[in-house]
Design a protein around this motif. Sequence first.
Motif, short mmCIF file in Angstrom:
data_model
loop_
_atom_site.label_atom_id
_atom_site.label_comp_id
_atom_site.label_asym_id
_atom_site.label_seq_id
_atom_site.Cartn_x
_atom_site.Cartn_y
_atom_site.Cartn_z
N ALA A 57 0.81 -1.26 0.16
CA ALA A 57 -0.06 0.08 -0.18
C ALA A 57 0.93 1.21 0.02
N THR A 60 3.89 2.64 2.69
CA THR A 60 4.55 1.45 3.50
C THR A 60 6.28 1.63 3.21
N ASP A 86 3.71 3.01 -10.01
CA ASP A 86 3.24 3.63 -8.51
C ASP A 86 2.87 5.25 -8.88
N VAL A 150 2.11 -0.39 -6.57
CA VAL A 150 1.12 -0.19 -5.45
C VAL A 150 0.01 -1.34 -5.31
N VAL A 152 -3.00 -2.85 -4.88
CA VAL A 152 -4.31 -2.73 -4.54
C VAL A 152 -5.14 -3.93 -5.37
N GLU A 170 4.28 -4.29 4.29
CA GLU A 170 3.66 -3.85 5.15
C GLU A 170 4.08 -2.64 5.89
N LYS A 182 -7.05 -8.61 3.23
CA LYS A 182 -5.63 -8.53 2.34
C LYS A 182 -5.20 -10.11 2.62
N GLU B 177 -4.07 6.00 6.05
CA GLU B 177 -3.38 5.71 5.21
C GLU B 177 -4.21 4.67 4.18
N VAL B 178 -5.34 4.18 4.78
CA VAL B 178 -6.28 3.17 4.10
C VAL B 178 -7.02 3.94 3.10
N LEU B 181 -5.51 5.14 0.19
CA LEU B 181 -5.48 4.03 -0.67
C LEU B 181 -6.74 3.78 -1.42
N LYS B 182 -7.60 4.13 -0.84
CA LYS B 182 -9.09 4.10 -1.36
C LYS B 182 -9.45 5.31 -2.07
#
Lengths: 345, 345
Positions: A57, A60, A86, A150, A152, A170, A182, B177-178, B181-182
């Motif tokens: 992600a 990281t 990325d 990246v 996803v 991570e 995940k 961070e999530v 990511l989203k």
Amino acid sequence: VLPSEIAELIQHIRSGHRLSLARTISRVEDGGAESHALLAALYPYTGHAHIVGITGAPGTGKSTLVTALAQRYRTAGQSVGIVAVDPTSPFTGGALLGDRVRMRALSGDPGVFVRSMATRGSLGGLSKSTADVVTVLDAAGFERILVETVGVGQAEVEIARTAHTTVVVEAPGFGDEVQALKAGILEIADLLVVNKADLPGVERTVQALEMMLELAHDAPRPLHHHGQWLTLELPPSVVEPATRWPVRVHKTIAASGHGVDALHQRIEEHVTWLRTTGELALRERGRILHTLENILRAAWEERIQSQLAAAGLERLVEAIHQRKSDPYTVAKELMASDKELGFML
Amino acid sequence: VLPSEIAELIQHIRSGHRLSLARTISRVEDGGAESHALLAALYPYTGHAHIVGITGAPGTGKSTLVTALAQRYRTAGQSVGIVAVDPTSPFTGGALLGDRVRMRALSGDPGVFVRSMATRGSLGGLSKSTADVVTVLDAAGFERILVETVGVGQAEVEIARTAHTTVVVEAPGFGDEVQALKAGILEIADLLVVNKADLPGVERTVQALEMMLELAHDAPRPLHHHGQWLTLELPPSVVEPATRWPVRVHKTIAASGHGVDALHQRIEEHVTWLRTTGELALRERGRILHTLENILRAAWEERIQSQLAAAGLERLVEAIHQRKSDPYTVAKELMASDKELGFML
């Protein structure tokens, strides 16, 4: 391109001419028939690089880790190609000052070549031509190719199909729910890294990952000879290794270099394991299958585009919208008429 | 299937015969030529249901929310079809006791039909036939169809292409961070929900989402007439709405029903907005394009499989592995020979 021009280009690339290499990559990225002629000519020189996929992600610290690993490979005397796919990668432009300083250590070194690529969309995903760029770097003679992506969803599966060794990165602080989300990464990870190991919560993240590894221990192995829609019967000489590669969790602080030597060593152990157990032969066939699938899919998509342009896509969609026709009948007619239309690649 | 049998089946489905509906869905899920004949016959009856996609990570309480919304629709006198495409969904089997009790409120009601489907892999993703099952429920006359999917990367984009209204569900406690990511989910969300709003950290999550909405305000709109590889020229009658739909963040506690009325009302406001602004006509054409792409892709993949089986996939891969050939040349030859082979759907 003329065959003579291609032959000259290949000679330049293989003798380390960086401008020729950069130009060839650009031409390959452009796609089309010329790109395929180039790649076909380069292909006999490939198959020597070991390809390491590094996915995770944003946040990281993948790029810093890739830089540190590349430096480690240079110390060991091996040449390194880096492909960064990325949108958040410093390689792609968004570098913080610290990253730039670290990356500067790589610039000017003829044994390193860095290429950043745009992704297909904001949700991440490999660029269409990532595998092709890897092919060029492989033919150019780079011994290790690091592909940063990246992570996803689908992109993670893609990188595992493109790489020989997949490293999933991570960082501490990712919640348990995200870990559950995940769970699929364990199917693709050959090494797990918890980077930024100086942050609080590192042990909790390591433990969560180790617990997931424990639980996944009896899970079926990934079937490298099963593509997205093609399945390959393996020749009798290609068999699954008798033992399974033990996936471990590694702690690193890429910014300070902490843990990078051990990670590098473990990646090289995986290279040796792949070669001695025969797993490499298995994965190589999977990679060929994946490449074939991608080329064929792109070619068919192009053919369908031409067909629909000829048939009048807009007219067909309006007829479907008015329920005078339906998508299934339209598709059937298009498929049947293809024989007569006979589009060529 | 004989045309007379199909006609009878359609009559049964449309008069509310549940066993016929379940059987039709199973036949559609099986795929193949028979499935397409059925779907083609059902298609004229479609286009009346409003399709709501509900997507989010595991643990956000999507299934409970879907149940609560379905109950709300029943109170309003509307029939509801539910399609659950989520390996972690209680609809699919993994129900906790509390979930089962809540879901029981739906069972026995002829105005509700629930169907759970397997996903394509552990990383989530829509099942291949999700859109087909939605087509059957639409033809059967259900006024609202709720499609629950686990939101992981590509699956989120897929659901947005299948649904008219997309609801993205979050829960408190997802880190920043999530969220980063989203960022891509903002491109597809028509409504954002923070469920489990009784958990700590709810305001932080709401604020993070609202900040992302703020930042995304000037982002380009999703191009519904751009498929994965096809692009549709829109007729002059179909234009983008002059104003943009204002995406808002809703707080719900699905388990207690808190906030569900407001969410239901907002979804219905979106239905009205889509219809009055003309956006529905735009999205409908996008859905048709997406359906066409999926059918054509599956048909081409099948054709390539037959072709490669005939040409000897294993022999070709071995030749490539030994660098006697390359994937680009093999693909070119296959595409050229297709005209002569002339496989039919």
